[in-house]
Design a protein around this motif. Structure first.
Motif, PDB file in Angstrom:
ATOM      1  N   GLU A  65      43.850  56.309  62.572  1.00  0.00           N
ATOM      2  CA  GLU A  65      43.156  55.494  63.568  1.00  0.00           C
ATOM      3  C   GLU A  65      41.729  55.189  63.091  1.00  0.00           C
ATOM      4  O   GLU A  65      41.038  56.067  62.569  1.00  0.00           O
ATOM      5  N   ILE A  66      41.298  53.949  63.264  1.00  0.00           N
ATOM      6  CA  ILE A  66      39.956  53.544  62.842  1.00  0.00           C
ATOM      7  C   ILE A  66      38.992  53.811  63.997  1.00  0.00           C
ATOM      8  O   ILE A  66      38.875  53.017  64.926  1.00  0.00           O
ATOM      9  N   THR A  67      38.330  54.942  63.939  1.00  0.00           N
ATOM     10  CA  THR A  67      37.401  55.320  65.005  1.00  0.00           C
ATOM     11  C   THR A  67      35.967  55.454  64.503  1.00  0.00           C
ATOM     12  O   THR A  67      35.039  55.468  65.296  1.00  0.00           O
ATOM     13  N   GLU A  68      35.787  55.590  63.188  1.00  0.00           N
ATOM     14  CA  GLU A  68      34.448  55.701  62.614  1.00  0.00           C
ATOM     15  C   GLU A  68      34.165  54.491  61.743  1.00  0.00           C
ATOM     16  O   GLU A  68      35.045  54.022  61.005  1.00  0.00           O
ATOM     17  N   ARG A  69      32.946  54.010  61.817  1.00  0.00           N
ATOM     18  CA  ARG A  69      32.558  52.844  61.025  1.00  0.00           C
ATOM     19  C   ARG A  69      32.205  53.287  59.614  1.00  0.00           C
ATOM     20  O   ARG A  69      31.140  53.856  59.366  1.00  0.00           O
ATOM     21  N   VAL A  70      33.110  53.039  58.692  1.00  0.00           N
ATOM     22  CA  VAL A  70      32.916  53.400  57.290  1.00  0.00           C
ATOM     23  C   VAL A  70      32.621  52.111  56.524  1.00  0.00           C
ATOM     24  O   VAL A  70      33.501  51.281  56.326  1.00  0.00           O
ATOM     25  N   GLU A  71      31.370  51.951  56.108  1.00  0.00           N
ATOM     26  CA  GLU A  71      30.971  50.718  55.438  1.00  0.00           C
ATOM     27  C   GLU A  71      31.587  50.639  54.039  1.00  0.00           C
ATOM     28  O   GLU A  71      32.057  51.637  53.482  1.00  0.00           O
ATOM     29  N   MET A  72      31.557  49.444  53.460  1.00  0.00           N
ATOM     30  CA  MET A  72      32.215  49.233  52.168  1.00  0.00           C
ATOM     31  C   MET A  72      31.601  50.112  51.071  1.00  0.00           C
ATOM     32  O   MET A  72      32.303  50.562  50.169  1.00  0.00           O
ATOM     33  N   GLY A  73      30.301  50.337  51.140  1.00  0.00           N
ATOM     34  CA  GLY A  73      29.668  51.194  50.147  1.00  0.00           C
ATOM     35  C   GLY A  73      30.200  52.614  50.198  1.00  0.00           C
ATOM     36  O   GLY A  73      30.410  53.250  49.160  1.00  0.00           O
ATOM     37  N   GLN A  74      30.444  53.118  51.418  1.00  0.00           N
ATOM     38  CA  GLN A  74      31.004  54.462  51.570  1.00  0.00           C
ATOM     39  C   GLN A  74      32.447  54.501  51.081  1.00  0.00           C
ATOM     40  O   GLN A  74      32.873  55.469  50.436  1.00  0.00           O
ATOM     41  N   MET A  75      33.216  53.447  51.361  1.00  0.00           N
ATOM     42  CA  MET A  75      34.594  53.392  50.865  1.00  0.00           C
ATOM     43  C   MET A  75      34.616  53.341  49.344  1.00  0.00           C
ATOM     44  O   MET A  75      35.477  53.955  48.699  1.00  0.00           O
ATOM     45  N   ALA A  76      33.686  52.595  48.756  1.00  0.00           N
ATOM     46  CA  ALA A  76      33.618  52.524  47.298  1.00  0.00           C
ATOM     47  C   ALA A  76      33.340  53.904  46.710  1.00  0.00           C
ATOM     48  O   ALA A  76      33.952  54.304  45.708  1.00  0.00           O
ATOM     49  N   SER A  77      32.434  54.667  47.329  1.00  0.00           N
ATOM     50  CA  SER A  77      32.116  56.006  46.827  1.00  0.00           C
ATOM     51  C   SER A  77      33.280  56.975  47.022  1.00  0.00           C
ATOM     52  O   SER A  77      33.416  57.943  46.271  1.00  0.00           O
ATOM     53  N   MET A  78      34.141  56.708  48.010  1.00  0.00           N
ATOM     54  CA  MET A  78      35.291  57.576  48.259  1.00  0.00           C
ATOM     55  C   MET A  78      36.441  57.289  47.301  1.00  0.00           C
ATOM     56  O   MET A  78      37.123  58.214  46.847  1.00  0.00           O
ATOM     57  N   PHE A  79      36.669  56.000  46.996  1.00  0.00           N
ATOM     58  CA  PHE A  79      37.882  55.614  46.268  1.00  0.00           C
ATOM     59  C   PHE A  79      37.638  55.187  44.819  1.00  0.00           C
ATOM     60  O   PHE A  79      38.578  55.155  44.030  1.00  0.00           O
ATOM     61  N   PHE A  80      36.387  54.841  44.462  1.00  0.00           N
ATOM     62  CA  PHE A  80      36.095  54.382  43.107  1.00  0.00           C
ATOM     63  C   PHE A  80      35.442  55.502  42.305  1.00  0.00           C
ATOM     64  O   PHE A  80      34.838  56.425  42.862  1.00  0.00           O
ATOM     65  N   ASN A  81      35.522  55.386  40.971  1.00  0.00           N
ATOM     66  CA  ASN A  81      34.750  56.290  40.123  1.00  0.00           C
ATOM     67  C   ASN A  81      33.313  55.792  40.015  1.00  0.00           C
ATOM     68  O   ASN A  81      32.942  54.793  40.647  1.00  0.00           O
ATOM     69  N   LYS A  82      32.502  56.457  39.217  1.00  0.00           N
ATOM     70  CA  LYS A  82      31.082  56.131  39.145  1.00  0.00           C
ATOM     71  C   LYS A  82      30.853  54.706  38.656  1.00  0.00           C
ATOM     72  O   LYS A  82      30.000  53.976  39.186  1.00  0.00           O
ATOM     73  N   VAL A  83      31.615  54.283  37.650  1.00  0.00           N
ATOM     74  CA  VAL A  83      31.475  52.918  37.135  1.00  0.00           C
ATOM     75  C   VAL A  83      31.845  51.897  38.209  1.00  0.00           C
ATOM     76  O   VAL A  83      31.158  50.885  38.391  1.00  0.00           O
ATOM     77  N   GLY A  84      32.920  52.179  38.928  1.00  0.00           N
ATOM     78  CA  GLY A  84      33.347  51.272  39.994  1.00  0.00           C
ATOM     79  C   GLY A  84      32.319  51.153  41.096  1.00  0.00           C
ATOM     80  O   GLY A  84      32.078  50.052  41.620  1.00  0.00           O
ATOM     81  N   VAL A  85      31.687  52.272  41.453  1.00  0.00           N
ATOM     82  CA  VAL A  85      30.651  52.240  42.496  1.00  0.00           C
ATOM     83  C   VAL A  85      29.462  51.400  42.046  1.00  0.00           C
ATOM     84  O   VAL A  85      28.933  50.576  42.806  1.00  0.00           O
ATOM     85  N   ASN A  86      29.040  51.575  40.791  1.00  0.00           N
ATOM     86  CA  ASN A  86      27.912  50.799  40.279  1.00  0.00           C
ATOM     87  C   ASN A  86      28.242  49.305  40.229  1.00  0.00           C
ATOM     88  O   ASN A  86      27.399  48.455  40.563  1.00  0.00           O
ATOM     89  N   LEU A  87      29.462  48.971  39.829  1.00  0.00           N
ATOM     90  CA  LEU A  87      29.875  47.565  39.802  1.00  0.00           C
ATOM     91  C   LEU A  87      29.920  46.990  41.217  1.00  0.00           C
ATOM     92  O   LEU A  87      29.582  45.811  41.432  1.00  0.00           O
ATOM     93  N   PHE A  88      30.346  47.807  42.180  1.00  0.00           N
ATOM     94  CA  PHE A  88      30.365  47.358  43.567  1.00  0.00           C
ATOM     95  C   PHE A  88      28.959  46.994  44.031  1.00  0.00           C
ATOM     96  O   PHE A  88      28.736  45.909  44.593  1.00  0.00           O
ATOM     97  N   TYR A  89      28.013  47.892  43.809  1.00  0.00           N
ATOM     98  CA  TYR A  89      26.645  47.613  44.250  1.00  0.00           C
ATOM     99  C   TYR A  89      26.040  46.433  43.488  1.00  0.00           C
ATOM    100  O   TYR A  89      25.272  45.646  44.055  1.00  0.00           O
ATOM    101  N   PHE A  90      26.383  46.296  42.220  1.00  0.00           N
ATOM    102  CA  PHE A  90      25.884  45.156  41.450  1.00  0.00           C
ATOM    103  C   PHE A  90      26.383  43.848  42.058  1.00  0.00           C
ATOM    104  O   PHE A  90      25.621  42.883  42.201  1.00  0.00           O
ATOM    105  N   CYS A  91      27.655  43.814  42.444  1.00  0.00           N
ATOM    106  CA  CYS A  91      28.234  42.613  43.052  1.00  0.00           C
ATOM    107  C   CYS A  91      27.580  42.309  44.396  1.00  0.00           C
ATOM    108  O   CYS A  91      27.239  41.154  44.695  1.00  0.00           O
TER     109      CYS A  91
END
Length: 532
Positions: free
Chosen positions: A127-153
């Protein structure tokens, strides 16, 4: 800071969520769509608009699925943490060490399936009850390179946003106030093509007026980039005031229109802010339809012009952008059982709205007279003889965009801080208060100083950074969240908000499409520049 988890806030019904999402998507990008339609041809434009709308809907369902997966993992980790705390209490009460080590711990939840979730039969694990922003999802599911690329985009996209806003406000002010004839209220949109070197007021050229307005815009709103918005009440007061002015103008215009002919109702009360963009769009559609019905239409749009596809693609991507704001929109919806159907309905309505806006524009006005900012086509006395409405439409972007610029600038500044932040580290005062705000504000202002071609700015921002946010990031989030969900909860676990496009083929298709668009747009730009 970007990417944090915040409270859900006050809940609202699915239909209110539909309205909020509609209002979020239909924004500045739509004002540049009519000219992009005219440049690419009506048939090509309609086909591309429908296809890109479908693609945006697909990736929206990917983000919703990833939100549900993130909520499930956060919920499970808290359950495991509470269990661990309870076991520690039991241990301190005389339980043996061997008993403490037997139950599953937090680390085990990270490494192998947790079947107890299924045995407990918890229906709300996804159930979606907490607001998890895209940056938090990126840190949960991506590796370090993926997180940096996300923020760069995200950073590149926000830079494009700020450049568009920094150019749109001065352009609107210049077009409304400058005139070679001295009649300020009737000179724009009459089919006359003005050059930047044409006179505005006395010795002041139009480009000089534009840059003066840009300087004033920067001096008035730029300082907010250096402030802490959470502690700055003046920004909030200014934002509320300008939104109130922007939504109140149609009501004043309504009373003036009543004297000239049939009036239109735009709504009022608390809903006015939710519909803050709609009055201008609806008014432009009505005025164009009236002109067409009277036989005064001048447009003869072509069916296809392939040279205009590049800008049209970027404009359409930009105009369907909502993925980065979905956590704030979807989480407060009280009943999310049919959220994907609700989003589909929204996209159908938006597609119809964009089509109606663009087709009425390209048949009402000649291609060479359509302005980058469509509102400026209605500042001509021949189109509407009510001065108040002419000024309302001409200055509409000034009120709506000016309220967003400081907020986006602060968001970009915080993303820069997040990108370079290291655990336990702090920034020196000069870096925190001067360097980060400066690198946030200066580049978009310089871009706006060099060019005020809004169609190109929107097209490039959408084609590159928008492409990454709308296609690539959601596809990777869906893939990685599915992989993590199977690892943590087991292969038999079903996400209740799983995207209708659940087959891996769709993720691969989106990724191929996204990377192909990068290549196509880049090649098109290179070929266009080489011809020049």
């Amino acid at each position: 800071m970007a990417g944090g988890i915040t409270d859900t806030g006050e809940l609202y019904s699915p239909y209110v969520g539909l309205v909020y999402m509609f209002n979020l998507i239909v924004g500045t990008g739509a004002l540049t769509m009519p000219k992009a339609f005219a440049t690419a041809g009506w048939l090509v434009s309609l086909i591309l608009l429908m296809f890109l709308g479908f693609m945006s809907y697909m990736t929206t369902t990917f983000v919703v699925e990833a939100m549900a997966a993130a909520n499930a993992q956060l919920r499970w980790k808290r359950m495991e943490k509470r269990k661990e705390d309870d076991e520690d209490e039991d241990s301190s009460s005389g339980v043996s060490d061997s008993d403490v080590l037997l139950p599953d711990g937090y680390e085990r939840a990270e490494t192998r399936p947790i079947l107890s979730v299924q045995r407990r039969g918890s229906p709300n694990i996804f159930e979606i009850t907490e607001r998890v922003e895209m940056g938090q999802m990126a840190s949960m599911f991506f590796n370090k390179v993926g997180v940096n690329l996300f923020y760069f985009c995200i950073i590149i996209y926000l830079y494009g946003d700020l450049a568009i806003y920094a150019a749109a406000v001065p352009v609107s002010l210049m077009q409304v106030t400058c005139s070679v004839t001295g009649n300020h209220s009737c000179s724009v949109g009459d089919g006359t093509k003005y050059n930047d070197t044409d006179k505005c007021w006395g010795p002041i050229r139009r480009i000089d007026a534009y840059r003066l307005y840009l300087a004033a815009f920067t001096l008035l709103l730029g300082p907010f980039t250096f402030f802490n918005v959470q502690k700055t009440k003046y920004l909030q007061i200014m934002t509320s005031l300008m939104r109130w002015i922007g939504s109140a103008w149609p009501k004043a215009a309504e009373s003036e229109t009543a004297a000239a002919g049939p009036s239109q109702s735009w709504g009022s009360g608390d809903a006015s802010e939710a519909f803050s963009c709609l009055p201008a769009f609806i008014l432009m559609i009505i005025l164009a339809l009236i002109r067409i019905s009277r036989g005064q239409a001048e447009g003869h749009p072509s069916m296809a012009q392939l040279s205009g596809i590049r800008n049209l693609f970027g404009v359409c991507v930009y105009s369907f952008m909502c993925q980065h704001s979905l956590p704030s929109l979807i989480t407060p919806i009280s009943k999310k059982k049919h959220v994907n159907k609700l989003v589909l309905l929204d996209y159908i309505l938006i597609l119809a709205f964009y089509s109606l806006l663009s087709f009425t524009a390209i048949y009402c006005f000649r291609n060479d007279t359509l302005m980058d900012m469509y509102t400026l086509n209605f500042t001509n006395c021949e189109i509407i003889n009510v001065a108040f409405i002419r000024y309302f439409l001409g200055l509409f972007p000034v009120f709506t965009i000016s309220t967003n610029f400081p907020i986006i600038a602060v968001t970009l500044r915080n993303n820069w801080k997040t990108l370079f932040h290291r655990e336990g580290g702090t920034y020196p005062w000069v870096v925190d208060r001067i360097v980060f705000p400066a690198i946030t504000l200066i580049p978009p202002v310089l871009v706006a100083f060099c060019t005020h071609d809004l169609e190109s700015l929107v097209g490039i921002t959408g084609a590159y950074a928008g492409n990454g946010i709308q296609y690539l990031i959601p596809a990777f989030l869906a893939y990685c969240s599915r992989k993590d969900t199977q690892l943590v909860f087991g292969s038999g676990t079903v996400n209740k908000h799983l995207s209708p496009f659940r087959h891996t083929f769709w993720i691969v298709f989106v990724l191929i499409w996204g990377f192909s668009c990068f290549v196509f747009v880049t090649a098109n730009i290179v070929l266009s520049e080489s011809k020049l």
